[in-house]
Motif scaffolding. Structure first.
Motif, PDB file in Angstrom:
ATOM      1  N   LEU A 168       0.825  -1.208   0.000  1.00 38.64           N
ATOM      2  CA  LEU A 168       0.000   0.000   0.000  1.00 38.64           C
ATOM      3  C   LEU A 168       0.859   1.258   0.000  1.00 38.64           C
ATOM      4  O   LEU A 168       0.547   2.236  -0.691  1.00 38.64           O
ATOM      5  N   ASP A 169       1.939   1.253   0.775  1.00 36.40           N
ATOM      6  CA  ASP A 169       2.829   2.414   0.804  1.00 36.40           C
ATOM      7  C   ASP A 169       3.548   2.597  -0.531  1.00 36.40           C
ATOM      8  O   ASP A 169       3.843   3.719  -0.941  1.00 36.40           O
ATOM      9  N   LEU A 170       3.826   1.492  -1.214  1.00 38.33           N
ATOM     10  CA  LEU A 170       4.438   1.583  -2.540  1.00 38.33           C
ATOM     11  C   LEU A 170       3.492   2.284  -3.520  1.00 38.33           C
ATOM     12  O   LEU A 170       3.902   3.185  -4.267  1.00 38.33           O
ATOM     13  N   VAL A 171       2.229   1.905  -3.491  1.00 33.82           N
ATOM     14  CA  VAL A 171       1.230   2.546  -4.363  1.00 33.82           C
ATOM     15  C   VAL A 171       1.059   4.019  -3.973  1.00 33.82           C
ATOM     16  O   VAL A 171       0.971   4.897  -4.836  1.00 33.82           O
ATOM     17  N   ALA A 172       1.060   4.302  -2.662  1.00 31.46           N
ATOM     18  CA  ALA A 172       0.925   5.688  -2.204  1.00 31.46           C
ATOM     19  C   ALA A 172       2.107   6.532  -2.674  1.00 31.46           C
ATOM     20  O   ALA A 172       1.930   7.682  -3.070  1.00 31.46           O
ATOM     21  N   GLY A 173       3.318   5.955  -2.650  1.00 31.86           N
ATOM     22  CA  GLY A 173       4.490   6.677  -3.154  1.00 31.86           C
ATOM     23  C   GLY A 173       4.382   6.978  -4.634  1.00 31.86           C
ATOM     24  O   GLY A 173       4.744   8.056  -5.106  1.00 31.86           O
ATOM     25  N   GLN A 174       3.868   6.011  -5.385  1.00 27.94           N
ATOM     26  CA  GLN A 174       3.690   6.228  -6.826  1.00 27.94           C
ATOM     27  C   GLN A 174       2.650   7.310  -7.094  1.00 27.94           C
ATOM     28  O   GLN A 174       2.821   8.121  -7.993  1.00 27.94           O
ATOM     29  N   VAL A 175       1.599   7.348  -6.283  1.00 28.26           N
ATOM     30  CA  VAL A 175       0.574   8.381  -6.433  1.00 28.26           C
ATOM     31  C   VAL A 175       1.156   9.746  -6.105  1.00 28.26           C
ATOM     32  O   VAL A 175       0.904  10.722  -6.815  1.00 28.26           O
ATOM     33  N   ALA A 176       1.947   9.818  -5.037  1.00 29.30           N
ATOM     34  CA  ALA A 176       2.533  11.099  -4.620  1.00 29.30           C
ATOM     35  C   ALA A 176       3.503  11.637  -5.665  1.00 29.30           C
ATOM     36  O   ALA A 176       3.587  12.853  -5.881  1.00 29.30           O
ATOM     37  N   ARG A 177       4.230  10.735  -6.322  1.00 31.33           N
ATOM     38  CA  ARG A 177       5.176  11.169  -7.359  1.00 31.33           C
ATOM     39  C   ARG A 177       4.494  11.403  -8.702  1.00 31.33           C
ATOM     40  O   ARG A 177       5.114  11.896  -9.636  1.00 31.33           O
ATOM     41  N   GLY A 178       3.235  11.035  -8.810  1.00 24.57           N
ATOM     42  CA  GLY A 178       2.497  11.242 -10.053  1.00 24.57           C
ATOM     43  C   GLY A 178       2.746  10.193 -11.105  1.00 24.57           C
ATOM     44  O   GLY A 178       2.477  10.404 -12.277  1.00 24.57           O
ATOM     45  N   GLU A 179       3.241   9.028 -10.699  1.00 31.01           N
ATOM     46  CA  GLU A 179       3.519   7.955 -11.659  1.00 31.01           C
ATOM     47  C   GLU A 179       2.254   7.207 -12.060  1.00 31.01           C
ATOM     48  O   GLU A 179       2.205   6.590 -13.120  1.00 31.01           O
ATOM     49  N   VAL A 180       1.261   7.222 -11.207  1.00 38.07           N
ATOM     50  CA  VAL A 180       0.022   6.477 -11.492  1.00 38.07           C
ATOM     51  C   VAL A 180      -1.092   7.435 -11.818  1.00 38.07           C
ATOM     52  O   VAL A 180      -1.216   8.483 -11.305  1.00 38.07           O
TER      53      VAL A 180
END
Length: 163
Positions: free
Chosen positions: A151-163
């Protein structure tokens, strides 16, 4: 004098790296962005299977129709995972209250009606099988270590704008 200046610059560089390396958690990103991104992750996961009856059910007694979105099951599962992440030990009953809504009773006043418990329970059982959540000793669910990392991996991707 040069040595102390270079040490100071090294310290500031290290501090800057620590600030950028700060891990992003689910709490740090907007709910709608995280839920959409994690729903997409669940949709692409072959092990997360949608039950056959999912296209026939309503999400609660207070609803007149089933959801229009064909991916609603993944969105609901992502929202449930987020709620369990934010409040460890949350059970089916608390999630029913959270996802419930107003039951319109014609001329009588509206009342709160809980969401469908079987739907929430089946999602939690599936998440348990995927090792994202686990049962607590006192009842309810919590996020497992593996689940928190995912979940934290997905949250990091969202924060960086990758997803």
């Amino acid at each position: 004098r040069f040595l102390s200046h270079s040490l100071q610059s090294i310290k500031t560089d290290i501090m800057a790296e620590e600030n950028t390396a700060k891990s992003i958690t689910v709490r740090d990103v907007k709910a709608d962005a995280f839920i959409a991104a994690y729903a997409e992750v669940l949709k692409n996961n072959d092990k997360f299977v949608v039950p056959k009856w999912a296209d026939l059910v309503k999400t609660g007694v207070h609803k007149e129709l089933a959801p229009y979105d064909p991916d609603w099951y993944f969105v609901r599962a992502a929202a449930i995972v987020r709620k369990v992440y934010l409040r460890q030990g949350t059970g089916v009953g608390a999630l029913q209250k959270r996802f419930g809504g107003n039951y319109r009773r014609g001329a009588a006043p509206e009342r709160h009606q809980d969401a469908a418990g079987g739907l929430i329970r089946s999602i939690l059982i599936t998440l348990d099988e995927l090792k994202i959540t686990e049962k607590t000793e006192k009842g309810g669910r919590r996020i497992s270590r593996i689940g928190q990392q995912a979940l934290d991996l997905v949250a990091g991707q969202v924060a960086r704008g990758e997803v």
